[in-house]
Scaffold this motif. Structure first.
Motif, short mmCIF file in Angstrom:
data_model
loop_
_atom_site.label_atom_id
_atom_site.label_comp_id
_atom_site.label_asym_id
_atom_site.label_seq_id
_atom_site.Cartn_x
_atom_site.Cartn_y
_atom_site.Cartn_z
N ALA A 34 -6.56 7.73 1.12
CA ALA A 34 -5.67 8.03 0.00
C ALA A 34 -5.70 6.91 -1.04
O ALA A 34 -5.74 7.17 -2.25
CB ALA A 34 -4.25 8.25 0.52
N LEU A 35 -5.69 5.66 -0.59
CA LEU A 35 -5.71 4.53 -1.52
C LEU A 35 -7.00 4.49 -2.32
O LEU A 35 -7.01 4.07 -3.49
CB LEU A 35 -5.54 3.23 -0.75
CG LEU A 35 -4.20 2.99 -0.07
CD1 LEU A 35 -4.28 1.73 0.79
CD2 LEU A 35 -3.07 2.86 -1.09
N GLN A 56 2.48 6.82 -6.95
CA GLN A 56 1.57 7.86 -7.41
C GLN A 56 2.17 9.25 -7.25
O GLN A 56 1.71 10.20 -7.89
CB GLN A 56 0.25 7.78 -6.63
CG GLN A 56 -0.59 6.55 -6.99
CD GLN A 56 -1.91 6.53 -6.24
OE1 GLN A 56 -1.99 6.98 -5.10
NE2 GLN A 56 -2.95 6.03 -6.89
N GLY A 57 3.15 9.38 -6.40
CA GLY A 57 3.84 10.65 -6.23
C GLY A 57 2.98 11.75 -5.65
O GLY A 57 3.17 12.93 -5.94
N GLY A 58 2.00 11.39 -4.80
CA GLY A 58 1.13 12.39 -4.19
C GLY A 58 1.80 13.12 -3.05
O GLY A 58 2.98 12.88 -2.72
N PRO A 59 1.08 14.03 -2.41
CA PRO A 59 1.63 14.77 -1.27
C PRO A 59 1.82 13.86 -0.07
O PRO A 59 1.33 12.74 -0.02
CB PRO A 59 0.55 15.83 -0.99
CG PRO A 59 -0.72 15.23 -1.50
CD PRO A 59 -0.32 14.42 -2.70
N GLU A 60 2.55 14.36 0.91
CA GLU A 60 2.78 13.61 2.14
C GLU A 60 1.46 13.26 2.80
O GLU A 60 0.52 14.05 2.81
CB GLU A 60 3.62 14.45 3.10
CG GLU A 60 3.97 13.76 4.39
CD GLU A 60 4.82 14.62 5.29
OE1 GLU A 60 4.25 15.40 6.08
OE2 GLU A 60 6.06 14.52 5.21
N ALA A 75 0.83 -1.21 0.00
CA ALA A 75 0.00 0.00 0.00
C ALA A 75 0.86 1.26 0.00
O ALA A 75 0.59 2.22 -0.75
CB ALA A 75 -0.93 -0.01 1.21
N LEU A 76 1.88 1.28 0.83
CA LEU A 76 2.75 2.46 0.89
C LEU A 76 3.55 2.61 -0.40
O LEU A 76 3.77 3.74 -0.87
CB LEU A 76 3.68 2.35 2.09
CG LEU A 76 2.98 2.41 3.46
CD1 LEU A 76 3.98 2.18 4.58
CD2 LEU A 76 2.26 3.74 3.65
N ALA A 77 3.96 1.50 -0.99
CA ALA A 77 4.68 1.56 -2.27
C ALA A 77 3.76 2.09 -3.37
O ALA A 77 4.19 2.85 -4.24
CB ALA A 77 5.21 0.18 -2.63
#
Length: 298
Positions: free
Chosen positions: A241-242, A168-172, A161-163
């Motif tokens: 986020a996912l 996706q290169g989204g914000p923190e 999930a974190l990968a």
């Protein structure tokens, strides 16, 4: 995702597995007052996915107690037991992304796997992180076990999930936390939960999946709840986020405690609002007891 709802929306979401106590009333009243002050919506949700423990008489008592306190909410009330297809659709999205896997382990098997390892990491609730016994089963073995009728929970693959988010290169990943100490951004660290269960073997969903699905479906913009759920927000923000769900603003308030310092709890048989009412406590007196300091955890 940024908020896109036309009005602020607050919600109170009790479980219908017992009578409300003053701690519940405190949270409900705070949501109601914030909704009124902002000109927003006040929503009520009944969390009754646990069909064995939740009962109609407790649900009716929730309506009676909140009405006695002078609180009002939008109709219809959302009852989670009517929305299992919604939760199944949410889970299917995670499966389709390769972010979830079936787990056939019992609690006893997990405890046995980490026995004798006092340094084994634990999640924010104090349970040992899942040691991954089923994580690397082959697709053929998973299919074989499921076909044989083996009951399985569903776990989120935290590393995957974190990968996925990193690609996706989204914000923190963080959230906006409000409280008496001001407003701040809190960095989300969902890995604290390891590979959490997102669908139980007996219920086929989980609190975490249901709450993010419901908040998005109801247009909840402000989640105001007890400080005991602060750490769950790390996981909820990951799921949002996912799943590309809106990001609410959060406010985790302090918990009411008894004379021994224990938080009021159904499991510890905290005195119910119904009992207070039967003893003659007036709604006005109850409301005076519901002042709460909003906690901003460190």
């Amino acid at each position: 995702m940024t908020r896109s709802f036309p009005k602020q929306a607050f919600r109170f979401a009790p479980s219908s597995n017992g009578f409300l106590h003053l701690g519940h009333a405190c949270s409900a009243a705070l949501n109601f007052e914030l909704a009124q002050a902002s000109g927003g919506r006040m929503l009520l949700r009944i969390e009754d996915i646990d069909l064995e423990r939740c009962r109609p008489e407790f649900e009716q008592a929730i309506y009676d107690d909140l009405g006695w306190l002078g609180l009002a909410w939008e109709e219809p009330v959302r009852r989670q037991s009517r929305h299992f297809p919604d939760y199944a659709a949410t889970l299917e999205r995670l499966r389709a992304q390769g972010l979830a896997y079936p787990c056939f382990c019992s609690r006893g098997e997990i405890m046995a796997a980490v026995a004798g390892r006092p340094d084994w990491p634990r999640d924010p609730d104090g349970s040992p992180l899942y040691p991954g016994l089923c994580k690397h089963l082959s697709p053929m073995e998973r299919t074989r076990r499921l076909a044989s009728g083996r009951a399985a929970a569903l776990r989120l693959d935290m590393k995957a999930a974190l990968a996925h988010l990193a690609r996706q290169g989204g914000p923190e990943l963080d959230w906006l936390e409000q409280g008496v100490g001001g407003t701040r951004r809190v960095r989300a660290t969902p890995a604290l939960w390891g590979d959490p269960v997102i669908a139980r073997r007996d219920i086929k969903t989980s609190y975490h999946i249901a709450v993010v699905t419901d908040d998005a479906a109801q247009g909840v913009t402000d989640v105001v709840r007890g400080a005991d759920l602060f750490m769950a927000t790390h996981l909820h923000r990951l799921l949002q986020a996912l799943l590309d769900l809106p990001e609410p603003v959060y406010r985790h308030h302090a918990l009411l405690c008894d004379a021994s310092g224990q938080k009021l709890s159904k499991s510890l048989r905290a005195k119910s609002l119904r009992a207070w009412r039967q003893e003659g406590l007036s709604p006005e007196a109850a409301r005076r007891r519901l002042s709460v300091e909003v906690m901003v955890p460190p």
